[in-house]
Design a protein around this motif. Structure first.
Motif, PDB file in Angstrom:
ATOM      1  N   GLU A 397       0.820  -1.218   0.000  1.00 43.96           N
ATOM      2  CA  GLU A 397       0.000   0.000   0.000  1.00 43.96           C
ATOM      3  C   GLU A 397       0.853   1.267   0.000  1.00 43.96           C
ATOM      4  O   GLU A 397       0.366   2.353  -0.248  1.00 43.96           O
ATOM      5  CB  GLU A 397      -0.884   0.059   1.262  1.00 43.96           C
ATOM      6  N   LEU A 423      -4.383   1.023  -3.371  1.00 48.18           N
ATOM      7  CA  LEU A 423      -5.425   1.751  -2.634  1.00 48.18           C
ATOM      8  C   LEU A 423      -6.769   1.649  -3.361  1.00 48.18           C
ATOM      9  O   LEU A 423      -7.814   1.393  -2.740  1.00 48.18           O
ATOM     10  CB  LEU A 423      -4.992   3.215  -2.459  1.00 48.18           C
ATOM     11  N   TRP A 426      -8.246  -1.824  -2.925  1.00 43.44           N
ATOM     12  CA  TRP A 426      -8.801  -2.000  -1.571  1.00 43.44           C
ATOM     13  C   TRP A 426     -10.137  -1.260  -1.463  1.00 43.44           C
ATOM     14  O   TRP A 426     -11.115  -1.789  -0.927  1.00 43.44           O
ATOM     15  CB  TRP A 426      -7.805  -1.457  -0.531  1.00 43.44           C
ATOM     16  N   ALA A 427     -10.191  -0.026  -2.012  1.00 40.34           N
ATOM     17  CA  ALA A 427     -11.413   0.782  -1.921  1.00 40.34           C
ATOM     18  C   ALA A 427     -12.561   0.080  -2.654  1.00 40.34           C
ATOM     19  O   ALA A 427     -13.691   0.021  -2.151  1.00 40.34           O
ATOM     20  CB  ALA A 427     -11.167   2.161  -2.504  1.00 40.34           C
ATOM     21  N   LEU A 439      -9.934   9.510  -1.469  1.00 41.03           N
ATOM     22  CA  LEU A 439      -9.618   8.290  -0.705  1.00 41.03           C
ATOM     23  C   LEU A 439      -8.583   8.593   0.378  1.00 41.03           C
ATOM     24  O   LEU A 439      -8.640   8.064   1.485  1.00 41.03           O
ATOM     25  CB  LEU A 439      -9.086   7.201  -1.643  1.00 41.03           C
ATOM     26  N   CYS A 440      -7.628   9.469   0.035  1.00 45.21           N
ATOM     27  CA  CYS A 440      -6.574   9.804   1.001  1.00 45.21           C
ATOM     28  C   CYS A 440      -7.143  10.521   2.227  1.00 45.21           C
ATOM     29  O   CYS A 440      -6.584  10.446   3.319  1.00 45.21           O
ATOM     30  CB  CYS A 440      -5.505  10.679   0.343  1.00 45.21           C
ATOM     31  N   ASN A 442     -10.207   9.971   3.376  1.00 44.28           N
ATOM     32  CA  ASN A 442     -11.231   9.131   3.996  1.00 44.28           C
ATOM     33  C   ASN A 442     -10.715   8.486   5.296  1.00 44.28           C
ATOM     34  O   ASN A 442      -9.633   7.897   5.326  1.00 44.28           O
ATOM     35  CB  ASN A 442     -11.611   8.037   2.973  1.00 44.28           C
ATOM     36  N   THR A 445      -9.860   4.798   5.101  1.00 39.56           N
ATOM     37  CA  THR A 445      -8.571   4.516   4.451  1.00 39.56           C
ATOM     38  C   THR A 445      -7.447   4.638   5.475  1.00 39.56           C
ATOM     39  O   THR A 445      -6.548   3.798   5.555  1.00 39.56           O
ATOM     40  CB  THR A 445      -8.297   5.526   3.309  1.00 39.56           C
ATOM     41  N   LYS A 446      -7.534   5.710   6.265  1.00 44.33           N
ATOM     42  CA  LYS A 446      -6.448   5.930   7.235  1.00 44.33           C
ATOM     43  C   LYS A 446      -6.401   4.797   8.261  1.00 44.33           C
ATOM     44  O   LYS A 446      -5.322   4.313   8.616  1.00 44.33           O
ATOM     45  CB  LYS A 446      -6.641   7.285   7.926  1.00 44.33           C
ATOM     46  N   HIS A 448      -7.322   1.769   7.753  1.00 46.77           N
ATOM     47  CA  HIS A 448      -6.764   0.605   7.061  1.00 46.77           C
ATOM     48  C   HIS A 448      -5.228   0.686   7.037  1.00 46.77           C
ATOM     49  O   HIS A 448      -4.526  -0.279   7.353  1.00 46.77           O
ATOM     50  CB  HIS A 448      -7.335   0.550   5.634  1.00 46.77           C
TER      51      HIS A 448
END
Ligand code: AMP
Length: 512
Positions: A397, A423, A426-427, A439-440, A442, A445-446, A448
């Motif tokens: 990642e 990324l 995964w999303a 996404l960054c 979100n 995401t963090k 994860h």
């Protein structure tokens, strides 16, 4: 620059940039030579500032038939002032003498002969290093001295494969970041293949790796699978590649192992600094036990380790660890106009590199740390960030990670460039939509990313204070445009802190 008059010989783009500085620099700048054409307007502009600009063709015939005797050269003459990459502060001008360069050239030749290699006019050396880097300079001199050809990539990783196909190199020298990209590209292509192809690849990889571990040379380890499976990788790399050399920064073991198995070429790491005029250590090709190391010292240097007690490294323990020190006529002649800095690193003729090495039982050296990049957290624990970045950096990642902490805080935070493909995959699996930038931002995401970082930290048995407690994801890669990395992709830590100060403050605030 106060006592110097400069005559830059440069690309047309750089010549234009230099012209723009005339109002402030014409005291020192008297002549510009451009490798491209020069227009009358540019000549006029230069003249208005009291300087001259020539195209390369014009420059070559400037002297006409006038004969000039070249001044006599001595060994100690400075032939180059090369600037260091500036990871720990302002770049320093490293003065390199004729002797250092020549001893290194002769040394490189003896290394090449000792491994049974030779180069001639059929060889093409392709450089993925910035031109002004000492590693590239040395390599170019070596290949020029053998009459080989030299090719340059266009500097854009996306065009790398096209460049390789056009040049069909036999040797290439790269910083790890470029090899990481080649590795990611190849592994992504393999993962995208069908079940049968993937299974065949994995089987071929395992069997060849086992043979190489047992001591078989790469060309003898699995000729059958080389032909059936790995020849396709070889073709993608131009079909003629014999040697891949990595230098300038640590190469991840997983990447080195992968490239050693699949490229059908020697893959070796070298280690050195601008101050040692490039490679002071080079791994021996086809010796699999040297994986992850920079090999033994080259014949023309003396080296020793010096204990670094504050970091717990003891050069006299059963596994000797300490600061790498180098001696010999390859060494630089001092930092330009910085005698004070020269004296800090040159002690009793030994150049102190600031890197921490560990001797291996086979005589090779592993670079395990860097003396310059340690700091204490507020609870008094020392943190060696580069080590941690290497551990966290292996996550699929993570494209790049900058780990930060200081003596006023008790834990670490990090800024991460995520790997877009990983990324997005995964999303998609988790039903999260949005652009890369969204996404960054979100929070899932963090979470994860933090979970993945914690997982690898546990796997590698990191200490509690070495875990990352908060992260900021930057979709833009750390780049030279923002002055965050050097041309060899090393992080400029002071500049990174300046750039990300707002994000760092917010991370610490959010976790208190
Ligand atoms: P430069 O003078 O810009 O080439 O930077 C030299 C620094 O790069 C060294 O002090 C090391 O920290 C790092 N370096 C170079 N080669 C390697 C390598 N193979 N492994 C780990 N670090 C390296």
């Amino acid at each position: 620059m106060d006592s110097l008059q400069a005559m830059p010989v440069c690309s047309p783009t750089m010549a234009l940039q230099l012209l723009k500085t005339c109002h402030a620099t014409s005291k020192y700048l008297k002549t510009i030579v451009s490798f491209g054409g020069v227009t009358n307007d540019q000549k006029e502009e230069a003249k208005n500032h009291g300087l001259s600009i020539f195209s390369w063709e014009e420059f070559l015939i400037l002297g006409g038939d006038h004969h000039v005797d070249l001044p006599e050269k001595t060994k100690s003459d400075i032939c180059t002032i090369m600037y260091t990459s500036g990871t720990t502060g302002d770049p320093k001008g490293v003065m390199i003498s004729n002797e250092s360069l020549l001893v290194n050239l002769a040394g490189a030749d003896s290394v090449i002969q000792s491994i049974g290699e030779s180069f001639d006019q059929d060889d093409v050396y392709m450089s993925y290093l910035p031109l002004a880097h000492v590693f590239d300079r040395m390599f170019e001199e070596v290949f020029i001295s053998h009459g080989s050809k030299i090719g340059f990539w266009r500097g854009d990783v996306k065009l790398l494969v096209d460049d390789i196909a056009a040049l069909r190199p036999t040797v290439f020298c790269a910083v790890p970041r470029v090899l990481d990209r080649i590795y990611s590209g190849l592994t992504a292509k393999i993962s995208a293949g069908g079940f049968l192809k993937k299974t065949l690849f994995n089987l071929a990889y395992k069997l060849k790796l086992d043979s190489m571990r047992k001591g078989f040379k790469h060309e003898k380890a699995s000729p059958f699978f080389d032909k059936l499976v790995f020849s396709k990788v070889k073709e993608r790399l131009g079909g003629r590649l014999r040697v891949i050399m990595s230098g300038g920064a640590p190469l991840a073991v997983a990447v080195e192992e992968f490239l050693r198995v699949v490229t059908c070429a020697h893959v070796v790491q070298g280690y050195g600094l601008t101050e040692t005029c490039a490679g002071s250590f080079v791994a021996i090709p086809n010796d699999f036990s040297m994986l992850g190391t920079v090999g033994p010292p080259v014949p023309h240097v003396d080296v020793r380790l010096e204990s670094v007690s504050e970091m717990g490294y003891d050069a006299l323990s059963s596994i000797p660890r300490g600061e790498v020190c180098v001696k010999g006529s390859v060494l630089f002649s001092g930092y330009y106009k910085r005698e004070d800095l020269t004296q800090e690193v040159m002690i009793d003729g030994w150049f102190h590199t600031g890197d921490v090495g560990e001797w291996q039982s086979n005589g090779s050296l592993k670079i395990i740390d860097r003396k310059k990049n340690i700091f204490k957290l507020s609870q008094g624990e020392y943190v060696a960030v580069e080590n941690l970045e290497n551990v966290y950096g292996v996550l699929q990642e993570v494209d790049s990670i900058w780990v930060y902490g200081n003596s006023f805080e008790s834990y670490l935070v990090a800024i991460i460039n995520p790997n877009q493909q990983a990324l997005e995959q995964w999303a998609e699996h988790n039903g999260i939509a949005g652009s890369l930038a969204e996404l960054c931002e979100n929070s899932r995401t963090k979470e994860h990313f933090l979970a993945e970082l914690a997982k690898i930290a546990k796997e590698r048995k990191l200490k509690g204070f070495e875990f990352i407690r908060a992260i900021h994801l930057d979709p833009l890669p750390f780049d030279m445009e923002r002055n965050l990395i050097t041309p060899t992709y090393k992080k400029k830590r002071p500049q990174m802190l300046k750039y990300y100060q707002g994000a760092i403050d917010a991370l610490y605030k959010s976790t208190k």
